[in-house]
Design an enzyme around this catalytic site. Structure first.
Site: not given
Ligand code: GCU
Length: 678
Positions: A280, A363, A284, A391, A158
């Protein structure tokens, strides 16, 4: 950027600026940085280098001078004055400016405080403000942090301003002067912490914890340390497995805990003031404690125990949600996720853990309500996460000055402890008496010559730092200050740049996704209009537009129940159509296109109108900017103009795609008969 070094025309060097006395240990690097920055600024402004006088406790020089000093090191009279000025300041980073006779003194309890004071004096100098005026300033937030989403291969997730300043080809590889200049920029706005790698930690960055990479990382830390900035690393929760050392990363396994202790010890051998880990996890597809049937508290506390002996922090992100959702299931709701995951764990995290919460529940959209998690965690340290990199707000091709949005977030009253329970007070830790707190911004810089790709996007970085220091500042005033520091003090230039910045977020919102609905972007890169780009995906970001209406019913009465995560009276405000603010209507409610807004317009007419207006606003920005020709250096002038012209085309594309999309859905014509493509 905002540390311009052009001469200040027509001004003679005021006498006190000709000499500098520093009271404090000369071996203290941050103190020397403060002195060096001030010296450099005076020399740039007047072509005259201040004479460095030797401090002497009994003999003052006769001529006036600027003094910088740590309180205990100051000569007696000045020491008393300084101590009194700083009396009410709670933070170690506070500074005061006091004036005695014709002298100006910057005083603080710590070298970092002096550095911030020095930059404040520099700001006054460049803004033409009175240098002598006494003041005291203490940062609102203890942690004022930038999160870099830089990858070891040199790319930036991003990122819209070139390649990483820190890495190339899988190696720690940087231009020392450039990084030092970057550290100067950050220190000048009060930033004191930086996470140097992406929260998505890939195989190479996983090895940052090893001897192969730590010496290089320590060299970066050395540069930032001189500017009072502590370095953090994003870590991969599965590191013990991925580095081939253990068969498990289970946070409750003693071997895993020992592994992380050893890793922490190793890091601190290289970087004695290392800040800690940014994590994190279980988000995801990133690994985390869920794999082992454990929860976030187990994971975060295990890391916290490894860092605690060294004074390190764990910053654990709350951006956790199911990214394999089923669009057919209208009862599940991504907006609920952070609260549902973390509120049950409130009070169970160790004292050196902070939960970093994105400002909105989804987000970083152009318009979202504030995350209810801020009002939900009472016995846990939290931090506010903002996205400086654009972003979802134009990717630094469109101007979008975000400070007004951030200000709304900071001022938002959660009512968690009655009226006045603002996000600003929660994030700093004050509302619930927490030991840690702060603000983090996802960085918007890269190796592009102007740092941010779009020159005007520098204003976002500047504003982030200024608001993290003092959330009571007015975004328009910050814009003005930034414009003057960056483009000089011609009143018309400053006014115009301020006006463009202040018009830019409303304009961007106007020509993109309407009324808080969000996510009408192209999948993957997230740029440009695509109203159904995510509608039938697994990411949980739907708007449910059909031929009758649009929006997500998040009410307790008939929807996902998300409104129930807010305290009263916010809960009822959002729950009911009659009171829900227009700009968030479609975030909370599913309504017909003919629904009348508080503004009196129907939803569909609002959509058409704002999309035409948004494009007009960009046309106005172009005209306003053009009038500055010849009054801004041609390089920066032309670059911004080119970006604005590009923005116009992009806004037109958004307008036409969105208007046509809705026209085709509902068949209701524009009541002003403007061109909407069938
Ligand atoms: C958004 C973003 C990702 C990022 C994620 C995050 O979804 O598109 O690129 O990794 O946020 O904050 O972990």
């Amino acid at each position: 950027a905002w540390l311009q070094e052009t001469p200040l025309r027509g001004l003679a060097c005021p006498p006190p600026l000709r000499a500098l006395v520093v009271f404090g240990s000369p071996s203290e690097p941050v103190l020397e940085t403060a002195a060096a920055e001030w010296t450099r600024a005076v020399q740039a402004a007047f072509g005259e280098r201040p004479v460095r006088l030797q401090p002497s406790l009994d003999a003052y020089p006769d001529a006036p001078f600027v003094a910088m000093g740590l309180v205990p090191e100051l000569p007696l009279g000045l020491r008393e004055l300084a101590a009194k000025a700083l009396e009410a300041a709670v933070s170690d980073d506070a500074y005061a400016i006091v004036s005695t006779g014709g002298n100006i003194a910057v005083v603080a309890h710590t070298p970092a405080g002096l550095l911030y004071g020095a930059f404040h004096l520099i700001r006054r100098l460049r803004l033409g403000q009175p240098l002598h005026e006494p003041c005291v300033s203490s940062p609102h937030n203890a942690l004022r942090m930038l999160d870099h989403w830089d990858n070891a291969d040199g790319t930036i997730e991003r990122g819209y301003a070139g390649q990483s300043l820190f890495y190339r080809g899988g190696q720690i590889d940087f231009d020392e002067r450039r990084v030092a200049d970057y550290a100067r920029l950050l220190a000048s706005i009060g930033i004191n912490a930086i996470a140097i790698n992406n929260v998505n930690v890939h195989p190479i960055e996983t090895r940052f914890l090893t001897e192969a990479y730590l010496p290089g990382i320590a060299r970066l830390a050395d540069i930032f340390r001189r500017y009072g900035i502590r370095l953090f690393l994003s870590i991969n929760f599965a590191s013990p497995v991925d580095l081939g050392d253990l068969p498990t990363a289970d946070p409750l396994d003693a071997r895993v805990e020992a592994w992380w202790r050893a890793a922490a010890d190793r890091i601190y051998r290289h970087i004695p003031d290392f800040g800690g880990f940014l994590v994190k996890a279980d988000s995801e597809f990133r690994p985390g404690p869920f794999t082992y049937g454990r929860d976030h508290k187990d994971g975060a506390n295990m890391l916290a125990r490894a860092l605690a002996p060294h004074g390190g922090l764990v910053i654990w992100r709350a951006f956790v949600y199911n990214c394999l959702m089923d669009w057919r299931d209208r009862r599940s709701d991504r907006a609920r996720a952070a609260y549902d995951h973390f509120v049950p764990l409130d009070g169970l995290f160790l004292d050196n853990v902070l939960i970093q919460i994105k400002h909105g529940p989804i987000d970083f959209q152009v318009r979202e309500p504030v995350s209810p998690l801020f009002g939900g965690l009472r016995s846990t340290n939290v931090m506010l996460e903002l996205q400086i990199t654009q972003e979802y707000t134009g990717q630094q091709r469109d101007v979008c000055y975000l400070a007004p949005m951030w200000k709304q977030v900071l001022d938002f009253d959660t009512h968690a402890r009655g009226e006045g329970s603002t996000v600003a007070e929660i994030a700093r830790g004050a509302l619930f008496g927490r030991p840690h707190g702060g603000m983090a911004g996802v960085a918007n810089v890269g190796d592009s010559p102007n740092w941010t790709g779009h020159s005007l996007a520098q204003a976002n970085l500047y504003a982030f730092g200024r608001l993290a220091w003092d959330p009571s500042l007015d975004p328009a005033e910050i814009a003005r200050e930034w414009a003057q520091l960056t483009y000089g003090d011609e009143a018309d230039v400053v006014r115009t740049v301020e006006a463009i910045l202040m018009a830019s977020w409303p304009a961007y919102e106007a020509y993109t996704a309407p009324l808080g609905v969000g996510f009408m972007v192209n999948p993957g890169h997230h740029d440009g209009p695509n109203p159904e780009g995510y509608e039938y995906s697994k990411w949980g970001t739907y708007h449910y537009a059909d031929w009758r209406g649009i929006g997500v019913d998040r009410t307790m009465a008939t929807g996902t129940g998300f409104t129930g995560q807010y305290h009263e009276p916010v809960r009822s405000l959002y729950e009911h159509l009659e009171t829900c603010p227009d700009e968030l209507l479609l975030f909370f409610h599913h309504v017909p296109y003919t629904h009348a807004l508080h503004s009196g317009k129907t939803v569909i007419q609002h959509i058409y109108d704002t999309h035409f207006d948004g494009v007009e606003a960009v046309a106005w920005m172009i005209e306003a900017w053009r009038r500055l020709a010849g009054r801004i250096d041609p390089v920066r002038f032309e670059r911004v103009l080119a970006r604005l012209l590009d923005q116009y085309d992009r806004a037109v594309e958004w307008r036409d795609v969105i208007n046509t999309y809705f026209y085709r859905k509902c068949g209701i014509p524009d009541d002003r008969g403007r061109l909407i493509y069938p």
